[in-house]
Design a protein around this motif. Structure first.
Motif, PDB file in Angstrom:
ATOM      1  N   SER A  40     -52.586 -26.106  43.045  1.00  0.00           N
ATOM      2  CA  SER A  40     -52.177 -27.208  42.182  1.00  0.00           C
ATOM      3  C   SER A  40     -53.078 -27.235  40.959  1.00  0.00           C
ATOM      4  N   LEU A  68     -43.093 -29.926  41.128  1.00  0.00           N
ATOM      5  CA  LEU A  68     -43.284 -29.357  42.463  1.00  0.00           C
ATOM      6  C   LEU A  68     -42.392 -28.130  42.571  1.00  0.00           C
ATOM      7  N   LYS A  72     -39.158 -29.099  49.208  1.00  0.00           N
ATOM      8  CA  LYS A  72     -39.283 -29.928  47.998  1.00  0.00           C
ATOM      9  C   LYS A  72     -38.442 -31.205  48.109  1.00  0.00           C
ATOM     10  N   PHE A 103     -45.025 -34.158  36.511  1.00  0.00           N
ATOM     11  CA  PHE A 103     -45.551 -33.377  37.625  1.00  0.00           C
ATOM     12  C   PHE A 103     -44.416 -32.524  38.183  1.00  0.00           C
ATOM     13  N   PHE A 140     -51.279 -34.248  47.516  1.00  0.00           N
ATOM     14  CA  PHE A 140     -51.304 -34.154  46.053  1.00  0.00           C
ATOM     15  C   PHE A 140     -51.331 -35.549  45.448  1.00  0.00           C
ATOM     16  N   ARG A 150     -48.895 -31.027  35.131  1.00  0.00           N
ATOM     17  CA  ARG A 150     -49.517 -30.418  36.298  1.00  0.00           C
ATOM     18  C   ARG A 150     -48.429 -29.822  37.188  1.00  0.00           C
ATOM     19  N   ILE A 151     -48.789 -28.753  37.892  1.00  0.00           N
ATOM     20  CA  ILE A 151     -47.839 -28.000  38.713  1.00  0.00           C
ATOM     21  C   ILE A 151     -48.445 -27.810  40.095  1.00  0.00           C
ATOM     22  N   ALA A 152     -47.629 -27.995  41.127  1.00  0.00           N
ATOM     23  CA  ALA A 152     -48.053 -27.703  42.497  1.00  0.00           C
ATOM     24  C   ALA A 152     -47.030 -26.773  43.132  1.00  0.00           C
ATOM     25  N   ILE A 158     -49.185 -27.412  50.201  1.00  0.00           N
ATOM     26  CA  ILE A 158     -49.470 -27.138  48.792  1.00  0.00           C
ATOM     27  C   ILE A 158     -50.553 -26.071  48.766  1.00  0.00           C
TER      28      ILE A 158
END
Length: 253
Positions: A215, A36, A44, A34, A26, A203-205, A212
């Protein structure tokens, strides 16, 4: 052209027989928030520990603020700050004393001015000379984040920053995180609260079974979820529904 604050490629990590990270990729843009996401045990915190030089990966590469985390760990540490799941504050000291202590540990000459500025910025001036043991959960977390900002780090890691906080305190922390990004600080957030990512993240993953699996922005993730239609309205999926649907699809494979 956007600049990259974090670049991760093929990150791997195992603990004995447990393969936690299986090739994580990522990027995080400078000045963004950002998030996670992942279930308990998804890895994580392992990702955060590698990126903050507290743990070495078994494979892959990771660069933070342009510095490789293995080759130049000292440069990484000088440019970041980490706030863990539990507030790292000294309850015997006052809020002011906690901040002054960290400023002096960082060998900053104007520790009292820095402290006054942060107390004002985080709405803690009135409580500055009270012992931290008298602070609410939200106040402790705000103080913890304020301590993390001493030295003006370019990037701050927040590992589940609202764990154990009541809803009002969580909203306080959300406001603080948004202000950090507005002031140009890059924020890397891990959370189990999907609403938190929905409220804050650019943004999201989603980390699942060591990788991942998706994303993007919230709008991009919503496109992966078929809209639920009724006779008169179209229901927009929440991030929680998207997360559970994606995880479910992966487990069916």
């Amino acid at each position: 052209m956007t600049e990259t604050a974090i670049h991760v490629k093929g990150l791997q990590k195992s603990f004995k027989q447990l393969h936690v990270l299986k090739g994580v990729d990522f990027e995080v843009e400078k000045g963004s928030i950002f998030a996670l996401l992942g279930s308990n045990g998804a890895g994580k915190t392992t990702v955060v520990r590698i990126l903050t030089t507290l743990l070495k990966q078994d494979g892959g590469t990771a660069a933070v603020n342009g510095f490789d985390v293995v080759a130049k760990p000292d440069y990484v540490r000088q440019s970041i700050s980490l706030t863990g799941q539990f507030a790292a504050v000294d309850e015997i000291l006052t809020g002011r004393e906690n901040l002054i202590m960290i400023a002096r540990l960082r060998h900053l000459a104007n520790s009292r001015q820095i402290t006054d500025d942060l107390l004002n910025r985080f709405g803690l001036t009135d409580a500055a000379d009270r012992r931290v043991s008298t602070y609410s959960g939200g106040m402790r977390r705000r103080l913890d984040i304020a301590m993390s900002l001493i030295g003006n780090p370019r990037l701050i890691f927040l590992d589940e920053p609202t764990t154990g906080l009541d809803p009002e305190a969580r909203i306080e922390v959300w406001k603080t995180v948004k202000e950090l990004a507005d002031n140009g600080t890059t924020v890397f957030l891990t959370t189990q609260y999907l609403e938190e990512a929905e409220q804050l993240a650019d943004r999201i993953a989603i980390l699942h079974e060591g990788k991942i699996i998706v994303s993007g922005t919230l709008e991009e993730l919503k496109k992966l979820f078929p809209p639920v239609k009724v006779e008169y309205i179209e229901k927009q999926p929440t991030l929680e529904e998207i997360f559970l649907a994606i995880i479910g699809k992966q487990e069916e494979k």
